[in-house]
Scaffold this motif. Structure first.
Motif, PDB file in Angstrom:
ATOM      1  N   SER A 140      12.542  29.534  16.493  1.00  0.00           N
ATOM      2  CA  SER A 140      12.780  30.509  17.556  1.00  0.00           C
ATOM      3  C   SER A 140      14.257  30.545  17.951  1.00  0.00           C
ATOM      4  O   SER A 140      14.949  29.536  17.895  1.00  0.00           O
ATOM      5  CB  SER A 140      11.930  30.170  18.782  1.00  0.00           C
ATOM      6  N   SER A 141      14.742  31.732  18.339  1.00  0.00           N
ATOM      7  CA  SER A 141      16.111  31.901  18.830  1.00  0.00           C
ATOM      8  C   SER A 141      17.162  31.411  17.839  1.00  0.00           C
ATOM      9  O   SER A 141      18.226  30.938  18.228  1.00  0.00           O
ATOM     10  CB  SER A 141      16.305  31.156  20.158  1.00  0.00           C
TER      11      SER A 141
ATOM     12  N   GLY B   2      21.279  29.490  17.632  1.00  0.00           N
ATOM     13  CA  GLY B   2      21.247  28.058  17.375  1.00  0.00           C
ATOM     14  C   GLY B   2      19.900  27.419  17.643  1.00  0.00           C
ATOM     15  O   GLY B   2      19.766  26.199  17.606  1.00  0.00           O
ATOM     16  N   GLY B   3      18.886  28.237  17.931  1.00  0.00           N
ATOM     17  CA  GLY B   3      17.532  27.703  18.102  1.00  0.00           C
ATOM     18  C   GLY B   3      17.293  27.113  19.474  1.00  0.00           C
ATOM     19  O   GLY B   3      18.142  27.186  20.369  1.00  0.00           O
ATOM     20  N   LEU B   4      16.088  26.530  19.623  1.00  0.00           N
ATOM     21  CA  LEU B   4      15.692  25.862  20.861  1.00  0.00           C
ATOM     22  C   LEU B   4      14.611  24.874  20.420  1.00  0.00           C
ATOM     23  O   LEU B   4      13.629  25.267  19.797  1.00  0.00           O
ATOM     24  CB  LEU B   4      15.152  26.889  21.862  1.00  0.00           C
TER      25      LEU B   4
ATOM     26  N   PHE C  93      10.352  25.123  19.724  1.00  0.00           N
ATOM     27  CA  PHE C  93       9.886  26.511  19.851  1.00  0.00           C
ATOM     28  C   PHE C  93       9.971  27.205  18.487  1.00  0.00           C
ATOM     29  O   PHE C  93      11.000  27.112  17.814  1.00  0.00           O
ATOM     30  CB  PHE C  93      10.735  27.282  20.873  1.00  0.00           C
TER      31      PHE C  93
END
Lengths: 440, 440
Positions: free
Chosen positions: A20-21, A25-27, A30
């Motif tokens: 995700s995201s 750089g993501g999270l 998630f």
């Protein structure tokens, strides 16, 4: 080789799962489901709902909110004890779980490599896993709320509403599918331990004397469902919780475990006897009498609750792992045909012959009315097969020169790679029959 | 009379909608769907998904997280400007929206009634509607996250992933169904303005030159869907947004409005030309080139986005309102038969005749394999009809003494209340045909 990394790579490459995201750089903890992933998730949910709600007459559905009145979580014990022990490294102030010796050792080793001899930790404190937020225009303790840590509490607090507005009588169940959130200190293992996830939970209310028998019944029912979903019998097992690992509300608790590559057997579904803990605690906190009464029961009583509870992302991962096969040069997802994102794909043998392309297009448009059908006219036929094998598409239909003369098409089977010729006018019946055999 | 209160009461009484957390005094702006409600919600979602995703070849699905990297909301402009003006009453410190003169006047009138002559207000400040939370074990600005205020941002940030892992080419769309959250200062109007809700959003990416034409296309498609769902043509209309009410990203924006009882015409779906605002802003914030390129386009470009966006709870309420009829002594929900929570209900004429009950039970079990079917053997037949009328069940099947001699049952029509005798062995075909006529 069937490794977790290989499955993760396929899931990304074919649009099942994206971190995700990723653009930012993501999270951690998630994941998003892409086009093929959302199709598989929908199949999992539809199968569960049909089995648990639509085909039964003792279970009704519910869809409660993610944000509930915070009293719910005080009553359920989550505010006080839905926690993990947290410790902080005195060198770098990183916080990790104190009850995971492997993580603690890895962190210390990292510092020692950098020349720091003694790594000290703060005393562990209990960290609450509920995500907090605030409702309304004032942020203080009176407006603080939580994102639900499990969907079932929304069921328990609606127990009197469902009794008052439907005709269910004990034994009966209330089922729900929806998101839940856990602020894991250290999420990990890909889809296995995530912070935002979707649950499918059934709370089945029974007379206390029936709890043992109904637990056995639901263990059996749920195990059968996993087999129907296509998971290999030899990679599934039950494991009973030891007394000291059971949740505070549970009198008996069983996991259905799946034998993941590399990780070994891990829980994909839990089936617990939650006793009358939840209804009693909500009765006490709300001041409402939540005892059950009907014409057959002279004395009102608190029913016991049998709870089969499953996380969709774990089921999703088990299905991908079970379906994943490397077969010579090709990788193939042997998903059950009813679950596969696409039932069929349709190709013209070559894209630049208008008479082939237009016939293929006609077939595609007609099939799509009844089955999830993909279209592909790029690259060569071998590449298209490889793509559909990785998507788990059970059958590929090719329109070729013979189609122009006799109306037959080639149907290629994902698992055997064998091909047979089928009249284009019989394709609906052909796939209908294949799907219904596979549904047995 | 068809009033909002009458609809709210029916929705509660029959298990369509419960105020959330009622056991603990509720929570403003949150509602739970009961057994019949969740069935109707599922029908709405399935119809949308089938129309938008499964039956088309230019649109794929997605399921992204509710909690995204917070940079998403800084880029989208939500952190800075997803706000309502908030003012505080200096007398009682209650906070309300400053841009709602009706609310302000009502509050002042309340104080004046209590003898307070001058009611003063603080200067309005901008209140952000995003719910805030924290990810991980540290609560500070670096761990602060938001619950998504709209599902579409999860689509925009996955634009490059979907392009890389599927075969879609412009014009194409990405569709998503999922929860979103808005911390409304003053929620209200029942399901119409809630803090937790579910959206069905399509982001359709087009060449900028095509945006006008595709906006017109989607206006038409979406209006047709509302008609197919059974909403009355005369209670639907388009309304174009004035320049000063359009969102900052939109070049043109239309609402499909439904004429609710008492409230009049209100938005149930918005169709906007979001231009290239979102992709450009995410490109700028992420540092990634998000321009579209394909073999037909020598020069990469930022596509424009046409967005049909609909809130499920508003659609749900419009369907209830449209279906609600009072007809003499009875109240009837004239939901389209494909949408009704139950397609049919089966009764034995009287419950205490085993030969009637067992035949009715057989019919019930068989129908349930194909249709959502209810069972009722309580009270008298008239009461059962009233219950099913309020549930919106199109057909009631009664097994009576004649069934024992000639195998026929009574099928009673919800809307006309007329009855006809049908052979019990022909019920599958009978309902199948009725449903397919109603689906035209």
């Amino acid at each position: 080789m069937k490794t977790i990394d290989a499955i993760v790579a396929l899931a990304k490459r074919r649009g099942f799962v994206y971190p995700s995201s990723e653009l930012y750089g993501g999270l951690g903890g998630f994941y998003d489901y892409g086009p093929l992933g959302v199709a598989l998730v929908r199949s999992i949910k539809d199968s569960w709902w049909k089995t648990i709600v639509d085909l039964r007459d003792d279970i009704v559905g519910l869809d409660s909110c993610i944000i509930l009145n915070p009293e719910v979580w005080r009553a359920s014990g989550h505010v006080a004890s839905f926690t993990d022990p947290l410790t902080e490294c005195k060198v770098c102030h990183m916080r990790i779980r104190a009850d995971q010796p492997v993580d603690v050792a890895a962190h210390e080793a990292m510092h020692r490599k950098a020349g720091i001899k003694t790594v000290e930790w703060t005393e562990a404190r209990q960290f609450n896993l509920l995500f907090r937020s605030f409702v309304g225009p004032v942020e203080d303790s009176t407006s603080q709320v939580y994102l639900r840590g499990e969907t079932c509490q929304g069921i328990f607090i609606n127990f009197p509403n469902v009794l008052a507005t439907t005709r269910v009588r004990i034994p009966f169940g209330i089922a729900q599918i929806g998101k839940a959130f856990r602020n894991e200190v250290t999420p990990g293992k890909y889809l296995f331990r995530v912070r935002e996830f979707e649950q499918m939970e059934l709370e089945y209310f029974v007379h206390p004397d029936q709890a043992g028998e109904m637990l056995a019944y639901w263990k059996n029912e749920r195990f059968r469902w996993h087999l129907e979903m296509g998971l290999g019998r030899e990679r599934l097992r039950f494991r009973q919780h030891e007394a000291d690992e059971r949740a505070h509300y549970a009198a008996d608790s069983w996991d259905i475990e799946y034998d993941f590559p590399e990780w070994g057997f891990r829980e994909i579904e839990g089936i617990a006897n939650r006793t009358d803990f939840d209804l009693k605690t909500h009765a006490r906190h709300s001041g409402r009498d939540l005892r059950y009464r009907d014409s057959q029961s002279p004395d009102p009583y608190y029913p016991f609750v049998i709870e089969p509870s499953i996380g969709i992302s774990r089921m999703f991962l088990a299905l991908l792992a079970d379906a994943y096969h490397e077969d010579g040069k090709r990788t193939v997802l042997r998903l059950k045909s009813g679950l596969a994102p696409y039932t069929a794909a349709v190709f013209p043998l070559v894209a630049n012959k208008p008479e082939l392309a237009s016939q293929a297009r006609d077939i595609y448009v007609r099939l799509k009315q009844l089955f999830r059908t993909a279209w592909d006219d790029r690259g060569n036929i071998g590449k298209r097969y490889l793509t559909q094998d990785e998507a788990g598409t059970p059958w590929c239909v090719t329109v070729d020169y013979q189609t122009l003369s006799d109306g037959s098409v080639t149907v290629r089977d994902r698992d055997t790679t064998s091909q047979e010729r089928v009249s284009r006018d019989r394709l609906n019946e052909y796939f209908g029959a294949k799907l219904s055999i596979s549904a047995k």
